[in-house]
Enzyme design. Structure first.
Site, mmCIF file in Angstrom:
data_model
loop_
_atom_site.group_PDB
_atom_site.id
_atom_site.type_symbol
_atom_site.label_atom_id
_atom_site.label_comp_id
_atom_site.label_asym_id
_atom_site.label_seq_id
_atom_site.Cartn_x
_atom_site.Cartn_y
_atom_site.Cartn_z
ATOM 1 N N LYS A 269 -11.568 -16.370 -16.213
ATOM 2 C CA LYS A 269 -11.175 -17.526 -15.144
ATOM 3 C C LYS A 269 -12.132 -18.746 -16.046
ATOM 4 O O LYS A 269 -11.052 -19.787 -15.901
ATOM 5 C CB LYS A 269 -11.939 -17.440 -13.660
ATOM 6 C CG LYS A 269 -11.664 -18.591 -13.068
ATOM 7 C CD LYS A 269 -11.819 -18.340 -11.553
ATOM 8 C CE LYS A 269 -11.305 -19.505 -10.637
ATOM 9 N NZ LYS A 269 -11.664 -19.375 -9.360
ATOM 10 N N MET B 294 14.618 15.693 -4.461
ATOM 11 C CA MET B 294 14.436 16.391 -5.809
ATOM 12 C C MET B 294 13.315 17.531 -5.438
ATOM 13 O O MET B 294 13.412 18.564 -6.267
ATOM 14 C CB MET B 294 14.156 15.539 -6.767
ATOM 15 C CG MET B 294 14.074 15.950 -8.245
ATOM 16 S SD MET B 294 15.754 16.940 -8.696
ATOM 17 C CE MET B 294 16.651 15.750 -9.363
ATOM 18 N N PHE C 179 -17.403 -9.441 -7.960
ATOM 19 C CA PHE C 179 -16.347 -9.033 -7.141
ATOM 20 C C PHE C 179 -14.879 -9.171 -7.897
ATOM 21 O O PHE C 179 -14.665 -10.162 -8.671
ATOM 22 C CB PHE C 179 -16.367 -10.436 -6.142
ATOM 23 C CG PHE C 179 -15.163 -10.300 -5.093
ATOM 24 C CD1 PHE C 179 -15.383 -9.274 -4.306
ATOM 25 C CD2 PHE C 179 -14.321 -11.312 -5.046
ATOM 26 C CE1 PHE C 179 -14.167 -9.016 -3.425
ATOM 27 C CE2 PHE C 179 -13.152 -11.190 -4.163
ATOM 28 C CZ PHE C 179 -13.293 -10.218 -3.446
ATOM 29 N N GLN C 180 -14.255 -8.265 -7.606
ATOM 30 C CA GLN C 180 -12.824 -8.190 -8.403
ATOM 31 C C GLN C 180 -12.742 -7.942 -9.643
ATOM 32 O O GLN C 180 -11.818 -8.466 -10.509
ATOM 33 C CB GLN C 180 -11.990 -9.344 -7.776
ATOM 34 C CG GLN C 180 -11.687 -9.279 -6.361
ATOM 35 C CD GLN C 180 -10.421 -9.971 -5.910
ATOM 36 O OE1 GLN C 180 -10.106 -11.058 -6.534
ATOM 37 N NE2 GLN C 180 -9.955 -9.446 -4.668
ATOM 38 N N GLU D 184 1.837 -6.212 -6.436
ATOM 39 C CA GLU D 184 1.992 -6.418 -7.959
ATOM 40 C C GLU D 184 2.769 -5.669 -8.659
ATOM 41 O O GLU D 184 3.410 -5.704 -9.767
ATOM 42 C CB GLU D 184 0.454 -6.501 -8.435
ATOM 43 C CG GLU D 184 -0.264 -7.795 -8.078
ATOM 44 C CD GLU D 184 -0.974 -7.638 -6.681
ATOM 45 O OE1 GLU D 184 -0.762 -6.719 -5.957
ATOM 46 O OE2 GLU D 184 -1.922 -8.609 -6.581
HETATM 47 C C1 LIG Z 1 5.295 7.478 -7.564
HETATM 48 C C2 LIG Z 1 6.083 9.040 -7.668
HETATM 49 N N1 LIG Z 1 5.498 9.944 -6.886
HETATM 50 C C3 LIG Z 1 6.122 11.035 -6.868
HETATM 51 C C4 LIG Z 1 7.125 11.424 -7.522
HETATM 52 C C5 LIG Z 1 7.434 12.854 -7.520
HETATM 53 N N2 LIG Z 1 8.968 12.825 -7.065
HETATM 54 C C6 LIG Z 1 10.254 12.944 -7.762
HETATM 55 S S1 LIG Z 1 11.500 13.015 -7.247
HETATM 56 C C7 LIG Z 1 10.881 12.862 -5.725
HETATM 57 C C8 LIG Z 1 11.544 12.769 -4.304
HETATM 58 C C9 LIG Z 1 12.154 11.619 -4.146
HETATM 59 O O1 LIG Z 1 12.917 11.759 -2.966
HETATM 60 P P1 LIG Z 1 14.063 10.434 -2.528
HETATM 61 O O2 LIG Z 1 13.412 9.061 -2.990
HETATM 62 O O3 LIG Z 1 14.227 10.456 -0.930
HETATM 63 O O4 LIG Z 1 15.184 10.827 -3.431
HETATM 64 P P2 LIG Z 1 16.020 12.153 -3.359
HETATM 65 O O5 LIG Z 1 15.491 13.004 -4.413
HETATM 66 O O6 LIG Z 1 16.060 12.841 -2.076
HETATM 67 O O7 LIG Z 1 17.378 11.651 -3.818
HETATM 68 C C10 LIG Z 1 9.529 13.024 -5.892
HETATM 69 C C11 LIG Z 1 8.430 12.977 -4.484
HETATM 70 C C12 LIG Z 1 7.605 10.396 -8.400
HETATM 71 N N3 LIG Z 1 8.523 10.353 -9.236
HETATM 72 N N4 LIG Z 1 7.117 9.130 -8.200
#
Ligand SMILES: Cc1ncc(C[n+]2csc(CCOP(=O)(O)OP(=O)(O)O)c2C)c(N)n1
Lengths: 163, 569
Positions: free
Chosen positions: B162, B478, B112-113, B50
């Protein structure tokens, strides 16, 4: 700075939680909040007492106005207005305290609305300050319960909050 | 005509000219799904989670001028949708989410749900409704579309028990609904507009800074005309890219944490700042106190009064629809009410060219290892700068923003406010459905793509020829970059071990997968991918794992305090 905000909002399930949720989500203070339907049953009137700098109060007002259920918002404290709060205090009233409690209620123009052998319930309306001083004036050990309604406010004279 | 609640829901969607609903069925929405089955005007797209339904509706909305629509079941269906809803909320995306709810009599019984969907979503929707009477469905849906699309847009959720979808009532779709407490302003205040123009025409060091609002209000063309007429430099936020053509020499690039040197310096040192549909976000202005220490006059145009003077005090607030306000500004200027000495800004332009001369986006390319910046530059070339680009979140998102130069609005689709990893691929599905035949690139990282990778299956089912450009650095890049800079190179849990072979994985889903390891193969791989008009191609670029995003303004620092390259570390 303390501000008294007055709101008209849709009398809908959930409207209250939208307002209270906004305050908690954005870290605004609520000192008191009262709400009840108005003469128009589709609308409720809410009074919120809050504190914050002018910038914060401006944000609060704008954020409240953004809520779809909020019809109108005014900051009552920007102009002459009246505030009232209702308090019910249950006090222990035995022996010499019976007379003393009656006297205190009279001085503060309160009324005794429930009497038992050992207690009174005193009803008092007034400003927050007045209620505070009543509570301050009686012996703390004698207070069994206090119930306060929170502040209700209305603008003086021609200032009317209506749609 | 007497219809069931479920029929009414579908009829309302038809009346709103909804062509796609992104969703996932379940017990409490079965009557609605049954009605969807019986008609073919509203097409349903079956996602695999979803969250993806909501992101797809979001991508659809961002690249069209329409409201995105998602449909989910009660309980876990609704909770799975929350990340998508919050993502849309933070970026003010017009969307209607319809969720099923347990039958009215079961509400509050821990059925439920059952979850309190209206309660859970309240802080991340523009508004939401729980429908308690079949007679209210039509007006509620009408209101939902109105609220979602007008004023500052946003997601609106309609929760329908529902039993209500099974009950019957007379159906009429209202032409109009009035919500007495909801009146978004359109026209800006004329006096304020004149004050703003006075400041702008007299400015020595003017700057126009624009955000997502320009895109959402379809005001890019007007903004461009105003900026060209005033001949001021212009910078965009991450959300605002495409609002002003990147190929115009007045464009300074993106500003903020990973903005260009010239954009951030101009932001810090301008004397009159015109902010248009932007909100002075912490990632944009850096340290607020440091930003405010420079004297400058700020004019702020926004449809949302609560965005004005929220983070910084503004001198000339203008509340109104950006398109209308910009139109009026141009009209007043064309009336010749304000004289402008264009030569007065010449020293400022020289200063800006000087800053631009630092080439803050220059990077050292390599013959041995693929540089991510190089991939994005090549992508821009190969697609003629005219692809729809979605991203996930991380370094690859910033490189995309920096190196893919957008000339048009609604081409750039990224989760700016919430920063939701997992957004890119499902958003690209919505984009591709809205623009069949158009090139759609999802730039992602090997971390983010795995958050919604199941959608490769949806892409197969609906034959969506998205090009997935994975900048695979084997790190949560990052996070690793911050750990390198702020946490003494301690790469705590930011290394991705046991990665799948993405090319093979894409093949397993029935797509084309290619792994690219050499810089010399980048362009050919991109050309091959975009040449395959009917295929989803997953390009797994094995990039330099150590590359960082520069320039960088560290959290809490002032905008002018930029790290320009690895040597500054
Ligand atoms: C759902 C979610 N969880 C955690 C984060 C924290 N976060 C920001 S950037 C990042 C790393 C992303 O890694 P990747 O997709 O491999 O991209 P890169 O930075 O290596 O280009 C994380 C864990 C986030 N933005 N969103």
């Amino acid at each position: 700075m303390r501000h008294v905000l007055s709101l008209l909002l849709e009398n809908e399930a959930g409207a209250l939680s939208r307002v209270s949720g906004l305050f908690s989500a954005r870290g605004y203070n609520i000192e008191s909040l009262t709400v009840a339907p108005t003469e128009d049953a589709s609308m409720s009137r809410m009074t919120i007492v809050t504190t914050g700098s002018d910038d914060v109060i401006e944000q609060i007002t704008k954020q409240l106005n953004k809520l779809v259920d909020v019809v109108k918002v005014v900051d009552l404290s920007e102009a002459p207005h009246i505030e009232r709060e209702l308090m019910l205090v249950k006090v222990r009233a035995v022996a010499k305290d019976r007379e003393e409690m009656k006297r205190m209620a009279d001085i503060f123009r309160g009324r005794i609305i429930d009497v038992t052998e050992s207690s009174y319930v005193i009803e008092l309306t007034g400003t927050q300050d007045k209620l505070d001083s009543f509570v301050g004036a009686i012996e703390p050990a004698l207070v069994l319960e206090t119930v306060r309604s929170g502040v209700c406010g209305v603008g003086r004279g021609d200032r009317v909050l209506k749609i | 005509m007497v219809l069931t609640g479920a029929e009414i829901v579908v009829r309302c969607l038809q009346e709103e000219k909804v062509d796609y609903v992104f969703g996932y069925p379940g017990g409490s929405v079965l009557f609605i799904y049954d009605e969807l089955f019986k008609q073919d005007k509203v097409r349903h797209v079956l996602v695999r989670h979803e969250q993806a339904a909501v992101h797809a509706a979001d991508g659809y909305a961002r690249t069209t001028e329409k409201v995105g629509v998602a449909l989910v079941t009660s309980g876990p269906g609704a909770t799975n949708a929350v990340t998508g809803i919050a993502t849309a909320y933070m970026d003010s995306i017009p969307m209607v989410v319809i969720s099923g709810q347990v039958p009215t009599a079961a509400i509050g019984m821990d059925a439920f749900q059952e979850v309190d969907t209206v309660g859970i979503t309240r802080p991340c929707v523009k508004h939401n409704f729980l429908v308690k009477d079949v007679k209210d469905i039509a007006t509620t849906i009408k209101k939902a579309f109105l609220i979602a699309a007008t004023g500052r847009p946003g997601p609106v959720l309609v929760d329908i028990p529902k039993d209500i979808t099974a009950q019957k009532c007379e159906f009429v779709y209202p032409d109009k609904v009035v919500i007495r407490s909801y009146h978004p302003v359109a026209k800006g205040n004329g006096g304020q507009i004149r004050k703003a123009l006075q400041l702008l025409t007299e400015a020595r060091r003017p700057l126009v800074y624009t955000g997502g609002g320009v895109i959402l209000s379809n005001a890019a063309e007007k903004l461009t005309r105003l900026v060209q007429r005033l001949n001021t430099p212009c910078t965009n936020t991450l959300m605002g890219l495409g609002g002003f053509p990147a190929s115009d020499h007045r464009f300074l690039g993106m500003l903020g944490m990973h903005g260009t040197y010239e954009a951030n310096m101009a932001m810090q040192h301008c004397d009159v700042l015109l902010a248009v549909g932007a909100r002075f976000d912490d990632r944009v202005i850096g340290n607020t106190a440091d930003f405010m220490k420079e004297p400058r006059k700020i004019i702020h145009i926004d449809i949302d009064p609560s965005s004005i003077s929220k983070r910084v005090k503004v001198d000339v607030p203008i509340v109104g629809d950006l398109g209308e306000v910009l139109d009026e500004m141009i009209a007043v200027l064309e009336n010749g009410e304000h004289r402008q000495e264009l030569s007065a800004t010449e020293p400022w332009w020289r200063q800006i060219e000087d800053w631009r001369g630092r080439s803050s986006l220059a990077f050292k390319n390599s013959d041995d290892v693929i540089k991510p910046q190089f991939v994005v530059e090549k992508l821009w070339e190969v697609t003629g700068g005219d692809a729809f680009v979605t991203t996930d979140v991380g370094q690859h998102q910033m490189w995309s923003a920096q190196y893919y130069r957008f000339d048009k609005p609604r081409r750039w689709v990224t989760s700016g406010g919430l920063g939701t990893m997992g957004f890119g691929l499902p958003a690209a599905m919505g984009v591709q459905l809205a623009h069949p035949g158009a090139p759609v690139a999802c730039i992602t990282g090997e971390g983010s793509i795995q958050m919604c990778i199941q959608e490769l299956s949806t892409c197969k089912q609906y034959r969506l020829p998205i090009k997935v450009i994975s900048l695979n650095n084997r790190y949560l890049g990052m996070v690793r970059q911050w750990q390198q800079i702020f946490h003494g190179n301690r790469y705590s849990e930011s290394y991705m071990d046991s990665l799948p072979d993405f090319a093979k994985l894409a093949e397993a889903y029935g797509h084309v997968g290619l792994q690219v390891t050499k810089p010399g193969d980048v362009e050919a791989a991109l050309r091959e991918a975009f040449g395959r008009k009917d295929d989803l191609v997953f390009l797994d670029f094995q990039i330099d794992p150590a590359e960082n995003v520069f320039p960088m303004v560290q959290g809490g620092k002032g905008l002018a305090d930029m790290i320009l390259s690895a040597e500054d570390l």
